[in-house]
Design a protein around this motif. Sequence first.
Motif, short mmCIF file in Angstrom:
data_model
loop_
_atom_site.label_atom_id
_atom_site.label_comp_id
_atom_site.label_asym_id
_atom_site.label_seq_id
_atom_site.Cartn_x
_atom_site.Cartn_y
_atom_site.Cartn_z
N LYS A 74 -84.06 -13.61 87.00
CA LYS A 74 -85.11 -13.86 86.01
C LYS A 74 -84.83 -15.16 85.27
CE LYS A 74 -87.21 -11.85 81.85
NZ LYS A 74 -87.21 -10.69 80.93
N VAL A 80 -93.15 -12.55 88.71
CA VAL A 80 -93.08 -11.34 89.52
C VAL A 80 -94.46 -11.10 90.13
CG1 VAL A 80 -92.58 -8.88 89.58
CG2 VAL A 80 -91.27 -10.38 88.07
N ARG A 181 -89.85 -11.48 93.22
CA ARG A 181 -89.75 -12.51 92.17
C ARG A 181 -89.70 -13.87 92.85
NH1 ARG A 181 -85.61 -10.64 89.42
NH2 ARG A 181 -86.77 -9.93 87.58
#
Length: 777
Positions: A74, A80, A181
């Motif tokens: 992240k 996402v 992601r």
Amino acid sequence: MNLGQWAKDLAMGVRFAFAGGREGWVRALLTAVGVGLGVALLLLTTAIPNALAVRHDREAARTDITYGDTTLKKGDDTLVVADAGTSFRDQDVRGRALEPEGPRAPLPPGVRELPAVGEMVVSPALKRLLESDDGKLLRERLPDRIVGTIGEEGLIGSTELAFYRGGEGLAPKVDDGPVTRIDRFGDPNPTSSERMDPILLLLILVVFVVLLTPVAVFIAAAVRFGGERRDRRLAALRLVGSDGRMTRRVAAGEAMAGAALGLVFGTVFFLVGRQIAGSVEAFGYSVFPSYLNPSPLLALLVAVAVPAAAVLVTQFALRGVVIEPLGVVRTAKPSRRRLWWRLLMPLAGLAMLYTMVGQGRDGGEFNQYLVIGGVMLLLVGVTALLPWIVEAVVARLGSGGVAWQLAVRRLQLSSGTAARMVNGIAVAVAGAIALQMLFSGVAGDYTESTGQDVSRVQMQVHVPQGVPLDSVKEKLAGTKGVDRVFGYSEGYVGDRAHEADHFTQVTVGDCASLREVASLPSCREGDAFVATGGEYDEDGAQLAKPGRTVYFDPSSEYEKTTPVAWTVPQNLKEAPSVKDPTGFKRGGLLLTPSALSERAAQAVAGEVYLRLDESVPDVREYVRNTAARIDPFADPMVWTSTERSDQFTAIRTGLFIGATCVLVLIGASLLVSQLEQLRERKKLLSSLVAFGTRRSTLSLSVLWQTAIPIGLGLLLASVGGMALGAVLLRMTDTPVQVDWASVLSMTGVGAAVVLAVTLLSLPPLLRLMRPDGLRTE
């Protein structure tokens, strides 16, 4: 002869085309329309490679979910993405749920701003559908507020249905199914294109040759419009002192002028057609007008080849015409056509293809030059044989009614003209028959049985993790149009918690559902069974022993999972396995829900199977809407008994699209040719009417003049098409079998096109059959 004189002669021919009075420009216009239609289709063909490349590039540029391993963490530049696609009435709807994880999250191509939760950005086609009454059921599935549209650079077609919606809570599901992601859109690991199956490559080559050969035939026929009047003008030139070579150069200039005007018309037709193509969907495919940009090199080749071909065809047409100062020697009985050289072309084509007979896909790629040359020679051989056949048959036709005699005599005097009119349709039908035989012959190699019993089940819905199976079944059972619902939770157990050596399947469901997969002696809640006679179940008997501890989801060296221990019940019964709706005899353990511990129940995944009432309109849409309420990312599977290779399906779809374009060209060109023939015979028709011939008789004679050569052309096309199809099947090492349904259907389509053209030409014919047509100036 110096170049200056050549230029003067050619320029005179150009002036004849445009400044020769009404007759001159009408002939030039008819020629230009006929050539223009062919040029438009040639330009479209040259644009296809670019269109396919652009579609591929745009598909690659928006790639997001690749189902590959990822270690991306992240960050403020990550996004996402979850697959939220669905289907609506057999149309795919591409959908993505987007959850940005920072201010620099990437934007999908064609999207200016990421939608928030409860918002979505849609393609123009999807927006129109959702705002229409037809999209009411889909709107229930996609209730988000539309805040924008996806730009052209983010879509692969003008009628594509696609959307991006705002998502939330997606991060915990990353790498669990269709959720990933990314920090940019586009394929992170582009690979080189795979080697195409030789038989599919053969299909592509044959499709292009079969679709383009009729176009070339029509262009060749179009440049000969008004030949008789042109020859009379050339005779007048001889009368004022020109020699034979000069008259032929003048004819070449006139042909070049018509072809050049045809290039202009063709460009206009292409540009108009390109704009229309942006709003049309054919067989599930659509394009934007900007996709259809012809390759400059190929467009230049068309611009050079068409006028050159016009000159060559004109000179070839004049080889048997003696143009003298006092007239054109063509009204005398012509010499009989020779057959031997007309047979050389199809025989040469067969010889070229015969070298690859029996090769199949194991023999490597087919020699594309031999394939193109062989197929083209065979199809062109049809055009060479047809005039000889028409001449030979009409010469033997005897007495009949007045209409019949008028038609037969006209054909006997100008059988070549009649044959030219139907050459294009004969080539198109012959090629279509051959292709249909080839497609039918090899279709079995690209079609596989799924084993799914569509008489028992029509749809399948996956149960999301953590959602009770019974709850899903209850909601789906209450859906409009659903007749019956059953389902199972399924998983696997191993003999050890880590690095298990033996595995078997576990199926959990109520008694009614378990009876779909096994013949149960008796069943009540809490019972457990071991299935006997299951396919590929070598370890079931070893693991399904009362009191033995087995493990759900045993871990491996590649994938670390949390195994769940479970003890096989003592009261285990045997149940013979039967084919389930997927066509598979499953083995292992069959359990009712209470026979499984609560912890072990979380290690199995549920699937629900539905039997539908097909008489209910949009029953599948009702099921999809219910499934979407259960899980926004659900996309129920529609069962089919067979599935076909995507590449094979795409090639066949391309054939249908191309064949549709060629049929339109055939019809339009035939109509122009028919009108030109009627214009040539205006005074003759008027004379017959003036002497009392009934109009119905003349109309019927025109019909016979079309029907006789068309019937002969379709017969020759059927024979030629079956011969070519048989050779192509032998090349692919496929047993030769005539697809009579395809032969009859293709022949019927050709006849229907001709019938439609004949009917459309009747109003002009009736206008021409007036005594005042004898007026002259």
